[in-house]
Enzyme design. Structure first.
Site, PDB file in Angstrom:
ATOM      1  N   CYS A 160      26.540  36.707  48.163  1.00  0.00           N
ATOM      2  CA  CYS A 160      25.916  35.753  47.227  1.00  0.00           C
ATOM      3  C   CYS A 160      26.429  34.321  47.406  1.00  0.00           C
ATOM      4  O   CYS A 160      25.856  33.390  46.851  1.00  0.00           O
ATOM      5  CB  CYS A 160      26.116  36.214  45.791  1.00  0.00           C
TER       6      CYS A 160
ATOM      7  N   HIS B  22      24.857  30.012  41.560  1.00  0.00           N
ATOM      8  CA  HIS B  22      24.302  31.324  41.938  1.00  0.00           C
ATOM      9  C   HIS B  22      23.789  32.000  40.672  1.00  0.00           C
ATOM     10  O   HIS B  22      24.444  31.986  39.626  1.00  0.00           O
ATOM     11  CB  HIS B  22      25.408  32.155  42.594  1.00  0.00           C
TER      12      HIS B  22
ATOM     13  N   ASN C 224      19.128  38.582  40.169  1.00  0.00           N
ATOM     14  CA  ASN C 224      20.106  38.114  41.162  1.00  0.00           C
ATOM     15  C   ASN C 224      19.538  38.376  42.563  1.00  0.00           C
ATOM     16  O   ASN C 224      19.421  39.529  42.975  1.00  0.00           O
ATOM     17  CB  ASN C 224      21.422  38.869  40.941  1.00  0.00           C
TER      18      ASN C 224
HETATM   19  O1  UT7 Z   1      26.517  38.157  42.585  1.00  0.00           O
HETATM   20  C1  UT7 Z   1      27.524  38.722  41.799  1.00  0.00           C
HETATM   21  C2  UT7 Z   1      26.926  39.975  41.272  1.00  0.00           C
HETATM   22  N1  UT7 Z   1      27.419  40.588  40.128  1.00  0.00           N
HETATM   23  C3  UT7 Z   1      27.595  40.019  38.908  1.00  0.00           C
HETATM   24  O2  UT7 Z   1      27.483  38.881  38.671  1.00  0.00           O
HETATM   25  C4  UT7 Z   1      27.938  40.985  37.828  1.00  0.00           C
HETATM   26  C5  UT7 Z   1      28.888  40.438  36.813  1.00  0.00           C
HETATM   27  N2  UT7 Z   1      29.018  41.404  35.724  1.00  0.00           N
HETATM   28  C6  UT7 Z   1      28.080  41.526  34.768  1.00  0.00           C
HETATM   29  O3  UT7 Z   1      27.085  40.815  34.790  1.00  0.00           O
HETATM   30  C7  UT7 Z   1      28.295  42.540  33.691  1.00  0.00           C
HETATM   31  O4  UT7 Z   1      29.571  43.126  33.850  1.00  0.00           O
HETATM   32  C8  UT7 Z   1      27.209  43.643  33.681  1.00  0.00           C
HETATM   33  C9  UT7 Z   1      25.891  43.045  33.204  1.00  0.00           C
HETATM   34  C10 UT7 Z   1      27.026  44.235  35.070  1.00  0.00           C
HETATM   35  C11 UT7 Z   1      27.568  44.777  32.753  1.00  0.00           C
HETATM   36  O5  UT7 Z   1      27.834  44.269  31.456  1.00  0.00           O
HETATM   37  P1  UT7 Z   1      29.114  44.748  30.651  1.00  0.00           P
HETATM   38  O6  UT7 Z   1      29.059  44.051  29.370  1.00  0.00           O
HETATM   39  O7  UT7 Z   1      30.292  44.494  31.545  1.00  0.00           O
HETATM   40  O8  UT7 Z   1      28.816  46.277  30.455  1.00  0.00           O
HETATM   41  P2  UT7 Z   1      29.665  47.566  30.905  1.00  0.00           P
HETATM   42  O9  UT7 Z   1      29.581  47.761  32.385  1.00  0.00           O
HETATM   43  O10 UT7 Z   1      31.018  47.501  30.300  1.00  0.00           O
HETATM   44  O11 UT7 Z   1      28.867  48.735  30.204  1.00  0.00           O
HETATM   45  C12 UT7 Z   1      28.748  48.792  28.796  1.00  0.00           C
HETATM   46  C13 UT7 Z   1      27.852  49.927  28.412  1.00  0.00           C
HETATM   47  C14 UT7 Z   1      28.223  51.247  29.045  1.00  0.00           C
HETATM   48  O12 UT7 Z   1      27.982  52.263  28.106  1.00  0.00           O
HETATM   49  P3  UT7 Z   1      29.214  52.893  27.246  1.00  0.00           P
HETATM   50  O13 UT7 Z   1      30.144  53.442  28.258  1.00  0.00           O
HETATM   51  O14 UT7 Z   1      29.769  51.743  26.472  1.00  0.00           O
HETATM   52  O15 UT7 Z   1      28.515  53.913  26.407  1.00  0.00           O
HETATM   53  C15 UT7 Z   1      27.235  51.406  30.171  1.00  0.00           C
HETATM   54  O16 UT7 Z   1      26.972  52.754  30.504  1.00  0.00           O
HETATM   55  O17 UT7 Z   1      26.504  49.654  28.845  1.00  0.00           O
HETATM   56  C16 UT7 Z   1      26.003  50.779  29.574  1.00  0.00           C
HETATM   57  N3  UT7 Z   1      25.052  50.299  30.563  1.00  0.00           N
HETATM   58  C17 UT7 Z   1      23.732  50.166  30.329  1.00  0.00           C
HETATM   59  N4  UT7 Z   1      22.987  50.428  29.247  1.00  0.00           N
HETATM   60  C18 UT7 Z   1      21.669  50.172  29.328  1.00  0.00           C
HETATM   61  C19 UT7 Z   1      25.315  49.879  31.833  1.00  0.00           C
HETATM   62  N5  UT7 Z   1      24.154  49.497  32.418  1.00  0.00           N
HETATM   63  C20 UT7 Z   1      23.173  49.655  31.518  1.00  0.00           C
HETATM   64  C21 UT7 Z   1      21.797  49.404  31.529  1.00  0.00           C
HETATM   65  N6  UT7 Z   1      21.087  49.684  30.422  1.00  0.00           N
HETATM   66  N7  UT7 Z   1      21.165  48.886  32.614  1.00  0.00           N
END
Ligand code: UT7
Length: 321
Positions: A115, A248, A278
């Site tokens: 990225c 980005h 993204n």
């Molecule tokens: O180019 C660089 C690329 N990457 C990035 O920029 C990613 C940077 N990180 C992020 O944007 C965030 O960390 C995410 C959007 C990927 C995730 O957000 P988060 O607030 O860190 O969520 P999490 O991974 O801690 O997950 C929280 C909850 C989990 O459920 P439980 O365990 O709390 O019950 C996940 O299973 O959200 C759940 N979850 C979803 N729920 C609905 C994860 N993905 C999804 C989804 N829909 N798509």
């Protein structure tokens, strides 16, 4: 003094937008509310299975060349930033050169910095131009990330999209790119990777994108703030004087946090993540071209472009448009 100046921009998105609700309808266990709240993403574009990165790159390049008022034959350097090339080889840049009908041209090569790829490619092309090796460079970010997504992993598959963006960079005695900075720290490679390879006719390892979202989030905000300050300092320009931050496009919350740390309000941040998701190396030139074409970005304005991605890699360019 030779500057590298942006002469024209172009971009291309395949097909129709695929909304968050469309993903739910396709059976992904997610919701528009979750995706929009955590990332700001509302839709993305996904290429048909037979559409490749070089095709997207071609469409964006034709638009950038037209905007620059030159011909493909005037291009003497092509750099394509991509992590989803058409083939292992030849490079996507060589395939793009052939599509553009440039025979016996200058150097053409791919650049792999995920990225941060576009920031790397722009800084590289700038050095070719400033050294006098190149007069007119085509710098492209093109991706079909949908090919490397595990569609059963809701934590990653909802975040990415396909597309391409391009700029023509030309030698000029008027200011263009004022400062660039590139960095990498390979020790962070496991938090964002596609740890697979083609080996003796089959894939070994894991050919899908894997990510520790929270670790990536924290790292991204830190280095995006640092590298923005670094290029501003190098150019001797206060961050205040930047008209547009074009980061980005990974997550609106990363952009908000970075803007806040830099003292740049969201009114001066170009954000297209809601419509594009993204698109990795394509995200910065896609956002740039959109804001140029809708009239927000005007000639003479100061732009700060910055990216961060797998590797980890990160970089920025400060330029007068
Ligand atoms: O180019 C660089 C690329 N990457 C990035 O920029 C990613 C940077 N990180 C992020 O944007 C965030 O960390 C995410 C959007 C990927 C995730 O957000 P988060 O607030 O860190 O969520 P999490 O991974 O801690 O997950 C929280 C909850 C989990 O459920 P439980 O365990 O709390 O019950 C996940 O299973 O959200 C759940 N979850 C979803 N729920 C609905 C994860 N993905 C999804 C989804 N829909 N798509």
């Amino acid at each position: 003094m030779i500057y590298a100046r942006v002469a024209g921009t172009g971009s291309f998105l395949p097909g129709k937008p695929v909304t968050n609700d469309d993903l739910v309808a396709r059976g992904i266990d997610t919701s528009d509310e979750w995706i929009a709240e955590r990332t700001g993403i509302r839709a993305r574009h996904l290429a048909e299975p037979d559409v490749t990165a070089s095709q997207l790159a071609y469409e964006a390049s034709v638009r950038a060349i037209e905007a620059a008022g030159c011909q493909p034959a005037d291009i003497d350097l092509i750099i394509v930033a991509t992590s989803t090339p058409d083939y292992i080889f030849p490079s996507t840049a060589a395939l793009l050169q052939a599509r553009l009908g440039i025979a016996n041209g200058g150097a053409a090569f791919d650049l792999q910095a995920v990225c941060a790829g576009f920031a790397y490619a722009l800084a590289t092309a700038e050095k070719f131009i400033r050294s006098g090796s190149s007069k007119r460079a085509l710098v492209v970010g093109a991706e079909v990330f949908s090919r490397i997504l595990d569609w059963s992993d809701r934590g990653t598959c909802v975040l990415f999209g396909d597309g391409a963006g391009a700029v023509v960079l030309e030698a000029s005695d008027r200011p263009g790119i004022l400062a660039t900075a590139l960095h990498a720290d390979g020790s962070h490679n496991p938090i964002l990777c596609v740890p697979g390879q083609v080996n003796r006719g089959s894939v070994t390892g894991d050919p899908f994108l894997r990510m520790d979202g929270q670790a990536v989030f924290k790292f991204a905000v830190k280095v995006l703030s640092e590298v923005a300050r670094e290029v501003a300092e190098q150019a001797g320009m206060p961050l205040d004087a930047v008209d547009w931050l074009i980061p980005h496009q990974a997550n609106i919350r990363i952009m908000q946090a970075t803007g806040k740390r830099l003292g740049l309000p969201m009114e001066r941040v170009i954000a297209t993540v809601a419509q594009h998701g993204n698109t990795s190396a394509a995200s910065i030139p896609l956002a740039l071209d959109q804001a140029v074409r809708d009239g927000r970005i005007q000639r003479g304005q100061r732009l700060l472009l910055e990216g961060v991605g797998g590797g980890f890699t990160w970089g920025a360019a400060l330029l007068e448009f």
